[in-house]
Write an enzyme that holds these catalytic residues in place. Structure first.
Site, PDB file in Angstrom:
ATOM      1  N   SER A 220     -68.528 -32.265 -44.350  1.00 33.01           N
ATOM      2  CA  SER A 220     -69.888 -32.570 -43.944  1.00 33.01           C
ATOM      3  C   SER A 220     -70.471 -31.558 -44.748  1.00 33.01           C
ATOM      4  O   SER A 220     -71.852 -31.466 -44.519  1.00 33.01           O
ATOM      5  CB  SER A 220     -69.236 -32.166 -42.190  1.00 33.01           C
ATOM      6  OG  SER A 220     -69.163 -32.800 -41.697  1.00 33.01           O
TER       7      SER A 220
ATOM      8  N   LYS B  53     -77.781 -24.823 -40.633  1.00 31.89           N
ATOM      9  CA  LYS B  53     -77.686 -25.744 -39.361  1.00 31.89           C
ATOM     10  C   LYS B  53     -77.580 -25.858 -38.012  1.00 31.89           C
ATOM     11  O   LYS B  53     -77.273 -24.934 -37.987  1.00 31.89           O
ATOM     12  CB  LYS B  53     -76.140 -26.679 -40.567  1.00 31.89           C
ATOM     13  CG  LYS B  53     -75.534 -28.022 -39.569  1.00 31.89           C
ATOM     14  CD  LYS B  53     -74.396 -28.202 -40.081  1.00 31.89           C
ATOM     15  CE  LYS B  53     -73.725 -29.447 -39.684  1.00 31.89           C
ATOM     16  NZ  LYS B  53     -72.892 -29.569 -40.026  1.00 31.89           N
TER      17      LYS B  53
ATOM     18  N   SER C 124     -71.598 -34.613 -41.658  1.00 30.03           N
ATOM     19  CA  SER C 124     -72.449 -33.882 -40.608  1.00 30.03           C
ATOM     20  C   SER C 124     -74.168 -32.800 -41.146  1.00 30.03           C
ATOM     21  O   SER C 124     -74.661 -32.939 -40.543  1.00 30.03           O
ATOM     22  CB  SER C 124     -71.737 -32.912 -40.116  1.00 30.03           C
ATOM     23  OG  SER C 124     -71.431 -31.968 -39.391  1.00 30.03           O
TER      24      SER C 124
END
Length: 464
Positions: free
Chosen positions: A180, A81, A156
Site C-alpha cells: 500500500s 495517511k 491504499s
C-alpha cells in the site's frame, strides 16, 4: 521567489532555507494554494489543517533564522495517511463507522516528524481501513491520479501518492500491509519504501500485525532516506521494533553498485504481465547493467497464486475483527467489498490460518536463500497499468480480475525491505514502477540502488 516551490524536493527546500532563499511559511502557503486548486479534482486530502500548519511553519522559520533547525526536514510540509493517529485530528480510518473525536496523542511516526520540525498540514486519503489497492471510500469518495484523472493513484496510500505527485507537499506518510506504499508509488511515479519490518516502529499497532508497515512516499530517493533517518529506531510501545541503528541512510546513497549480483523476476507465476510493464522493467534491468551490476533472470521461489492464498488468510482473518468492533446494525455502512472480506475472514477455520502461518515462514526462508545469492532482486511493482477509477482490480486479457498486489505482498509476508521507483511512462500517461528488494536489514542497499537508478533518468512530474 519566481520558482515553483511546490516542485522542490525536501532536500532542495532544506538548502533554500539554509541559504535564506525561501522560508517554511512561503513554502507552506504555496502548498496550500496548490491544494486549494487541485484537491477538489484529486480528492487526495480529506483534512487540511491550515491554521495548525501555519503555526508550525512560523516556528520553523524562527528556528532557521537563528540557525537552529531541528533536522534537515525542519519546515518541510508533510501529509499523514488517515489511518494514522495525529493529535487534534479525528482518526477516521476512512470509515463512516469510526468515532470522529480528535485524538489526544500522536502515533510514533507523527511524533518523530514533529520532533524533526516538519510541518504536518493534512491527512491523505485511503480506502476504508486500508483494505484494497485502490483509493476510494464511502466516507470520502474517489481519489484520482494526477497523471490521468480517469485512473486510480493506487492504494491504499493513494491520497499520499496523488498529493505528492501533484506537488501538494513533497513528503507523505503511508502504510503498507500488502503493497500500500509501493503500489501507489508505482501508479504516481513516486519513491515508496517498505523498510525491513520493525525498522520503523508501529504504534499504535495495526490490526494486521506484522504485515503492516509505515513508510515514506516522496518524489526522490534522497527524500525517502531523509525521512527514514527521522523515523527509524526502537519504541518501547512496539515489541517488534528493531534495535536502534546508527546507519545514516542518506550518507550511503552514493555508493557504487558495481559488481552487485542482481536477480530479475518478471513474473511471480502464471499471471498476466502487461507488455508495456514488461518492456519497461527489461529496460530498467539494462540500466542496472550499465551501473556495473550482473543482472540475471531468475525464477521466483514463490508463486503469485499461493502468495495470494497465504496473504488473504492473514488479511481476512484480521478484517473479521471489524465485525466485532461495530454493532451488526451498522455493518451495512462498510464498503461492500470490505464487508464481504470480513465475513469470509470470520469463516476461516483454525487449520487454514495455521497452515498459512507455516507456509509464510517457509516463504521467508525461500527468499532468504535467494538473498544469500543475490544482492538485489528487481521486479515489476505492478503487473498491470493503473486501473480505471471505481474498479477494485483491473481485468487481465482473459477478462478475469488480475491481483496485481501479489508482486508486493510477498515482501510483506517475508518482511524483506522493498522500494518502488518510477521506470517510465505508459501509453495512458501514468508511470510504471520498478520494485527493488534485498535481504533483511539492507534498507541502505535498496535505497542506494534506487538512488543510482533515479540519477540515470529522473522522472519529470507534470506541471499542474
Amino acid at each position: 521567489m519566481t520558482q515553483d516551490l511546490t516542485r522542490a524536493s525536501a532536500a532542495e527546500l532544506s538548502g533554500l532555507y539554509a541559504a535564506r532563499k525561501a522560508s517554511p511559511v512561503e513554502v507552506l502557503e504555496a502548498v496550500l494554494d496548490k491544494a486549494a486548486r487541485l484537491n477538489p479534482v484529486l480528492n487526495a486530502l480529506p483534512l487540511i489543517d491550515a491554521d495548525g500548519a501555519r503555526a508550525q511553519a512560523r516556528a520553523s522559520e524562527a528556528r532557521w533564522a537563528k540557525g537552529e533547525p531541528l533536522s534537515p526536514l525542519d519546515g518541510v510540509p508533510v501529509s499523514i495517511k488517515e489511518l494514522i493517529k495525529v493529535k487534534g485530528w479525528p482518526l477516521t480510518m476512512a470509515s463512516q463507522l469510526t468515532d470522529k473525536t480528535p485524538q489526544t496523542e500522536d502515533a510514533t511516526t507523527v511524533s518523530r516528524l514533529r520532533e524533526a520540525g516538519t510541518v504536518i498540514f493534512a491527512s491523505n486519503s485511503s480506502p476504508e481501513y486500508g483494505f484494497k489497492g485502490v483509493t476510494d471510500s464511502p466516507l470520502n469518495g474517489i481519489t484520482r491520479n494526477p497523471w490521468n484523472t480517469e485512473r486510480t493513484p493506487g492504494g491504499s496510500s493513494g491520497g499520499a501518492g496523488a498529493a505528492v505527485a501533484a506537488g501538494i507537499g513533497p513528503l507523505s506518510i503511508g502504510t503498507d500491509g500488502g503493497g500500500s506504499v509501493r503500489i501507489p508509488a508505482a501508479c504516481t511515479g513516486l519513491v515508496g519504501l517498505k523498510a525491513t519490518y520493525g525498522r520503523i516502529p508501529a504504534w499504535p499497532a495495526s490490526m494486521h500485525g506484522d504485515l503492516a508497515n509505515t513508510g515514506p512516499m516522496t518524489r526522490t530517493t534522497r527524500d525517502a532516506a531523509l525521512m527514514l533517518n527521522v523515523l527509524k529506531g526502537a519504541d518501547v510501545r512496539d515489541p517488534l521494533a528493531l534495535p536502534p541503528t546508527d546507519v545514516d541512510f542518506v550518507a550511503g546513497l552514493d555508493r557504487s553498485l558495481k559488481g552487485l549480483k542482481v536477480g530479475l523476476v518478471l513474473k511471480f507465476g502464471d499471471f498476466f504481465l502487461d507488455p508495456e510493464v514488461e518492456a519497461a522493467v527489461l529496460k530498467a534491468a539494462d540500466r542496472f547493467r550499465a551501473l556495473g551490476c550482473e543482472v540475471v533472470p531468475i525464477t521466483s521461489p514463490t508463486e503469485n497464486g499461493e502468495t495470494g492464498r497465504v496473504f488473504v488468510a492473514h488479511w481476512f482473518a484480521a478484517l473479521q475483527r471489524l465485525l466485532q468492533l461495530y454493532p451488526e446494525a451498522r455493518h451495512g455502512e462498510f464498503d461492500p467489498a470490505l464487508y464481504e472480506q470480513a465475513k469470509i475472514g470470520a469463516k476461516l477455520d483454525v487449520k487454514t490460518i495455521i497452515d498459512s502461518q507455516v507456509r509464510r515462514r517457509e516463504m521467508a526462508h525461500a527468499w532468504n536463500q535467494v538473498f544469500a545469492e543475490y544482492d538485489l532482486v528487481l521486479s515489476p511493482t505492478m503487473s498491470t497499468l493503473p486501473p480505471q477509477v471505481g474498479r477494485n482490480v483491473p481485468d487481465g486479457p482473459d477478462g478475469r480480475p488480475n491481483p496485481y498486489w501479489t508482486n508486493t505482498a510477498i515482501f510483506n509476508l517475508t518482511r524483506h525491505p522493498a522500494v518502488s521507483v518510477p521506470c517510465g511512462i505508459s501509453s495512458i500517461g501514468a508511470p510504471f514502477g520498478l520494485q527493488i528488494a534485498a535481504a533483511h536489514s539492507r534498507d541502505d542497499l535498496v535505497l542506494a540502488a534506487a538512488e543510482a537508478f533515479e540519477r540515470q533518468d529522473p522522472l519529470a512530474f507534470p506541471h499542474l
